[in-house]
Structures are given as structure tokens and as C-alpha cells.
Scaffold this motif. Structure first.
Motif, mmCIF file in Angstrom:
data_model
loop_
_atom_site.group_PDB
_atom_site.id
_atom_site.type_symbol
_atom_site.label_atom_id
_atom_site.label_comp_id
_atom_site.label_asym_id
_atom_site.label_seq_id
_atom_site.Cartn_x
_atom_site.Cartn_y
_atom_site.Cartn_z
ATOM 1 N N PRO A 5 12.335 -1.882 2.806
ATOM 2 C CA PRO A 5 11.578 -1.397 1.649
ATOM 3 C C PRO A 5 11.781 -2.197 0.366
ATOM 4 N N GLN A 6 12.771 -3.068 0.332
ATOM 5 C CA GLN A 6 13.030 -3.830 -0.883
ATOM 6 C C GLN A 6 11.884 -4.798 -1.172
ATOM 7 N N ILE B 40 0.833 -1.203 0.000
ATOM 8 C CA ILE B 40 0.000 0.000 0.000
ATOM 9 C C ILE B 40 0.866 1.251 0.000
ATOM 10 N N PHE B 41 1.938 1.244 0.781
ATOM 11 C CA PHE B 41 2.852 2.390 0.788
ATOM 12 C C PHE B 41 3.413 2.643 -0.607
ATOM 13 N N GLU C 114 8.354 7.308 -7.006
ATOM 14 C CA GLU C 114 8.900 5.997 -6.669
ATOM 15 C C GLU C 114 9.874 6.091 -5.495
ATOM 16 N N GLY C 115 9.621 5.304 -4.482
ATOM 17 C CA GLY C 115 10.484 5.293 -3.312
ATOM 18 C C GLY C 115 10.181 6.366 -2.284
#
Length: 222
Positions: free
Chosen positions: A132-133, A114-115, A122-123
Motif C-alpha cells: 500500500p505504500q 483508484i483504491f 485515508e488508508g
């Protein structure tokens, strides 16, 4: 005397020429759209992008959205697993393991997804994730991370109960039981605290490396 009929062509017919130019223009636009990718797309500023983003009267800051999202999902895991399976899984260690696995899967497959989906660029929302990967390795790392966070949450519950019972003097009672809302807040709070510590550590290391590189350049110049 017969009159010669003039044949209209694109050269002497403005309407036909305009229609032809219109068709060529739109054909080129379609070709550009089909062949567009990152390499040939123009750079668009954030100010220009903001013009086309939806405007809401109530716009919550991203940090508040992250807190609410995590607290809700982790509270839901407590409801469905700790409460839902509590009557079927007698051993508390087994229930702990099952809940930790569920928390890691929810974090990797739902919360982090969702984030990423709602990130403006992006990111942009990576700062709200411990891992986060994307991919299979991060799936297992999120499960291991959930074990750590859940252990800290259980420790927090134990500390609170010990303190309350020591103040009241009561024994053989549980002052603060596990329920979804408070569990979600505790889990979210510890998770966000660990993420903040990660960013602080990365910043300290980055500044130390920058300082070392600067000192080395000064030494070479001298």
C-alpha cells in the motif's frame, strides 16, 4: 424655522448595523476556510460524514468492488499484452517478463491509485493492496510481486491442463487456454489470497507480541 436634518449612523440605523455584522461574519468564515488545515480543523464523526455522502440505491460492498476492479484490470492486461503481443513475441519467457512488468505497473499506477482515491478515509482501502505504500520503491516492489503472482497463475493453468488431460487421455492439446476473463479471475484470486495470508501473518505476529508483553508485565508484577 429651519428643521435640523438628522444624520443616520450605524448606531441608530438597524439595517446598516445588520449589514456590517453580516459582512464581518462572512469575512471571518472566508478567513477560517483559507487558513484551515489538519491542526485546527474540528473532528467530525463518521455519522456526520455519512449525511453528506452520496446515497445510491445499489451500494456494493468494498470487497466486491475490489474483486471486480482487479479482475477487470488484470484481464485487460492479458488482452492487450498476452493476446496483443502473442503474435509478435515468439519466446514465451519474453512474453512472461513483459506481461509481469505490465501487471506490476498497472497495479501500482492504476489499481492502487483508484483504491486510494475512493477510500472514505485515508488508508481505509490499504487492506486490498499487497504493497500500500506510495513512491518509487513500491513501484518496483509491485513489479517483483507481479512476477510471483503471474508464476502462480501459470502454474495453476499447467496443473489444470495436466489434470484434465490425464482424465481425458488426450495428448498434444491444450485443455484450458489463456483468455482475459479467466486470467483476470485467476490473477485476482491468487493476489487476494496472498494479501489475506499477509494480514493473517501480521495478526499472528501482533498477537504473539501482545502475549509476550503481557507475560513480561505479569513477571515484573510478581
Amino acid at each position: 424655522m429651519a428643521l435640523k436634518r438628522k444624520t443616520k449612523t450605524k448606531q441608530n440605523n438597524p439595517d446598516a448595523r445588520a449589514a456590517s455584522d453580516y459582512y464581518k461574519l462572512h469575512t471571518k468564515a472566508v478567513d477560517d476556510l483559507v487558513n484551515a488545515d489538519i491542526s485546527n480543523s474540528p473532528v467530525v464523526s463518521e455519522e456526520e460524514l455519512d449525511k453528506y455522502r452520496s446515497k445510491h440505491k445499489l451500494k456494493l460492498p468494498m470487497w466486491l468492488k475490489a474483486i471486480l476492479l482487479k479482475a477487470w484490470f488484470y484481464g485487460a492486461v492479458c488482452f492487450f499484452f498476452m493476446w496483443g503481443l502473442g503474435g509478435y513475441v515468439a519466446d514465451q519467457l519474453d512474453l512472461f517478463v513483459i506481461t509481469a512488468i505490465a501487471l506490476g505497473m498497472v497495479t501500482d499506477l492504476m489499481v492502487n491509485t483508484i483504491f486510494r482515491h475512493f477510500a472514505e478515509t485515508e488508508g481505509a482501502n490499504d487492506r486490498w493492496m499487497m504493497i500500500p505504500q506510495k513512491g518509487l520503491p513500491s513501484f518496483f516492489w509491485n513489479i517483483l510481486y507481479a512476477f510471483v503472482v503471474l508464476f502462480l497463475v501459470a502454474t495453476l493453468y499447467n496443473v489444470i491442463n495436466i489434470v484434465v488431460l490425464s482424465i481425458t487421455g488426450e495428448k498434444d492439446t491444450v485443455a484450458l487456454g489463456v483468455e482475459p476473463i479467466l486470467f483476470g479471475l485467476f490473477y485476482m484470486g491468487i493476489d487476494m489470497g496472498l494479501i489475506s495470508m499477509k494480514h493473517l501473518l501480521k495478526r499472528i505476529i501482533s498477537e504473539a507480541k501482545a502475549g509476550t508483553a503481557k507475560s513480561e508485565r505479569k513477571g515484573k508484577d510478581a
